[in-house]
Design a protein around this motif. Sequence first.
Motif, PDB file in Angstrom:
ATOM      1  N   ASN A   1       0.818  -1.230   0.000  1.00  0.00           N
ATOM      2  CA  ASN A   1       0.000   0.000   0.000  1.00  0.00           C
ATOM      3  C   ASN A   1       0.853   1.282   0.000  1.00  0.00           C
ATOM      4  O   ASN A   1       0.592   2.191  -0.762  1.00  0.00           O
ATOM      5  CB  ASN A   1      -0.995   0.058   1.155  1.00  0.00           C
TER       6      ASN A   1
ATOM      7  N   PHE B   1      -3.328   1.516  -2.296  1.00  0.00           N
ATOM      8  CA  PHE B   1      -4.076   0.381  -1.755  1.00  0.00           C
ATOM      9  C   PHE B   1      -4.216  -0.725  -2.802  1.00  0.00           C
ATOM     10  O   PHE B   1      -4.686  -0.492  -3.920  1.00  0.00           O
ATOM     11  CB  PHE B   1      -5.467   0.844  -1.290  1.00  0.00           C
ATOM     12  N   ASP B   2      -3.771  -1.914  -2.432  1.00  0.00           N
ATOM     13  CA  ASP B   2      -3.850  -3.120  -3.271  1.00  0.00           C
ATOM     14  C   ASP B   2      -3.032  -3.050  -4.558  1.00  0.00           C
ATOM     15  O   ASP B   2      -3.221  -3.883  -5.452  1.00  0.00           O
ATOM     16  CB  ASP B   2      -5.316  -3.477  -3.612  1.00  0.00           C
TER      17      ASP B   2
ATOM     18  N   HIS C   1      -4.887 -10.314  -3.559  1.00  0.00           N
ATOM     19  CA  HIS C   1      -4.439  -9.044  -4.137  1.00  0.00           C
ATOM     20  C   HIS C   1      -2.959  -9.208  -4.497  1.00  0.00           C
ATOM     21  O   HIS C   1      -2.253  -9.999  -3.874  1.00  0.00           O
ATOM     22  CB  HIS C   1      -4.649  -7.881  -3.153  1.00  0.00           C
TER      23      HIS C   1
ATOM     24  N   ASP D   1      -0.355  -7.013  -4.450  1.00  0.00           N
ATOM     25  CA  ASP D   1       0.653  -6.026  -4.019  1.00  0.00           C
ATOM     26  C   ASP D   1       1.767  -6.597  -3.152  1.00  0.00           C
ATOM     27  O   ASP D   1       2.869  -6.049  -3.134  1.00  0.00           O
ATOM     28  CB  ASP D   1      -0.011  -4.809  -3.342  1.00  0.00           C
ATOM     29  N   ASN D   2       1.530  -7.703  -2.433  1.00  0.00           N
ATOM     30  CA  ASN D   2       2.615  -8.340  -1.682  1.00  0.00           C
ATOM     31  C   ASN D   2       3.332  -9.404  -2.515  1.00  0.00           C
ATOM     32  O   ASN D   2       4.568  -9.502  -2.481  1.00  0.00           O
ATOM     33  CB  ASN D   2       2.098  -9.021  -0.405  1.00  0.00           C
TER      34      ASN D   2
ATOM     35  N   THR E   1      -5.494  -9.885   8.269  1.00  0.00           N
ATOM     36  CA  THR E   1      -5.843  -9.069   7.090  1.00  0.00           C
ATOM     37  C   THR E   1      -7.350  -9.063   6.852  1.00  0.00           C
ATOM     38  O   THR E   1      -7.926  -8.030   6.517  1.00  0.00           O
ATOM     39  CB  THR E   1      -5.099  -9.598   5.850  1.00  0.00           C
TER      40      THR E   1
ATOM     41  N   ARG F   1      -9.546  -5.796   6.508  1.00  0.00           N
ATOM     42  CA  ARG F   1     -10.292  -5.487   5.269  1.00  0.00           C
ATOM     43  C   ARG F   1     -11.792  -5.343   5.548  1.00  0.00           C
ATOM     44  O   ARG F   1     -12.504  -4.657   4.824  1.00  0.00           O
ATOM     45  CB  ARG F   1     -10.067  -6.571   4.200  1.00  0.00           C
TER      46      ARG F   1
ATOM     47  N   ARG G   1      -8.976   2.116   9.021  1.00  0.00           N
ATOM     48  CA  ARG G   1      -8.237   1.101   9.776  1.00  0.00           C
ATOM     49  C   ARG G   1      -7.576   1.632  11.040  1.00  0.00           C
ATOM     50  O   ARG G   1      -7.178   0.839  11.894  1.00  0.00           O
ATOM     51  CB  ARG G   1      -7.147   0.499   8.873  1.00  0.00           C
TER      52      ARG G   1
HETATM   53  N1  HSE Z   1      -3.415  -4.410   0.155  1.00  0.00           N
HETATM   54  C1  HSE Z   1      -3.707  -5.340   1.204  1.00  0.00           C
HETATM   55  C2  HSE Z   1      -4.580  -4.673   2.234  1.00  0.00           C
HETATM   56  C3  HSE Z   1      -2.424  -5.800   1.817  1.00  0.00           C
HETATM   57  O1  HSE Z   1      -4.313  -3.522   2.548  1.00  0.00           O
HETATM   58  O2  HSE Z   1      -5.531  -5.280   2.724  1.00  0.00           O
HETATM   59  C4  HSE Z   1      -2.620  -6.841   2.870  1.00  0.00           C
HETATM   60  O3  HSE Z   1      -1.343  -7.214   3.342  1.00  0.00           O
END
Ligand code: HSE
Length: 315
Positions: free
Chosen positions: A13, A18-19, A139, A141-142, A186, A190, A237
């Motif tokens: 992120n 994000f994602d 997702h 991104d990781n 997570t 989310r 969050r």
């Molecule tokens: N992009 C994801 C999230 C990463 O923010 O939920 C989770 O590690």
Amino acid sequence: MKISVKVPATTANLGPGFDCLGMALPIYNTITIEETVLPGTGIEINVMADENSIDDLSLEQIPMDENSIVYKAVKLLYNSIGQSPSELKINISSQIPVARGLGSSASVIVGGLLAANKLLGDPADELALLSIATEVEGHPDNVTPAILGGLCISSQEEDGSIIYSKLDWPDDWQITICIPDYELATDISRSVLPLEVPMKDAVFNAKRMAMFVQAVHQKDKELMKIALQDRLHQPYRKKLVPGFAEVSENLKHDDSVIGCVLSGAGPAILVISTKDNLEGIKSVIKETFESLDFNVEIMTLPVEKNGATFISQDE
Ligand code: HSE
């Protein structure tokens, strides 16, 4: 045959991305897959702490049965070539704490997939592996920087394919990571996100993503201070992450600080700064968490430029 893959931790992120934004960090899980010869032994998964890990990795959170994400990933790969996995021993030696926002799940998915792919004679190419890894993780991104290293922008398209691009993180920008001693899954992190966001917030983040890319490219610290802002996930969050609002507030007058962002879904926090006041930044983080009665591990790390690497291969 036994294959081991060393996979870096990742932070996703980075504020506005994000994602889609993620970066590799030099903390590692090593995933080893061995074909066992005894028929009917099925899949065995073992998880252990690496000797160089921080004290509390919460490894008990990793399922070791068929609900394991490493098992799901390996099974999808085998299924993609019309086979089913059987008689495999999967060992995970872990430095990456679980449920802290540091890509522990991505690392085991990627390690399992790369090792299994090698065992199978490399039927899947990099994009196919990214696509399977993203399907399991949810997702990209990781998993993208876990495979490729460095700072990556990635997207999973509607047909499941992955598009990615790498960016060069300025060497002068330091990453100080704060890992509190509490977990945040997570899916819980989310679950507090809205299904829809106001148009003005979407536009706010679209502008910051464009600024982020330009700021990294130009090494423009002042532009990056604006670019690291986010309205898509962090505002929702922060109530789940004690210490995040407080650390951000307590560091806001430090000119060396470029920004404070949640690492992935949290609860780890990244403080991005120049090199000028690293010890001062660490003291503020430590005092802030002490005042909240939480323990925190604090480390300044370089970006890991390498992604997952094969470290041994025995016949
Ligand atoms: N992009 C994801 C999230 C990463 O923010 O939920 C989770 O590690």
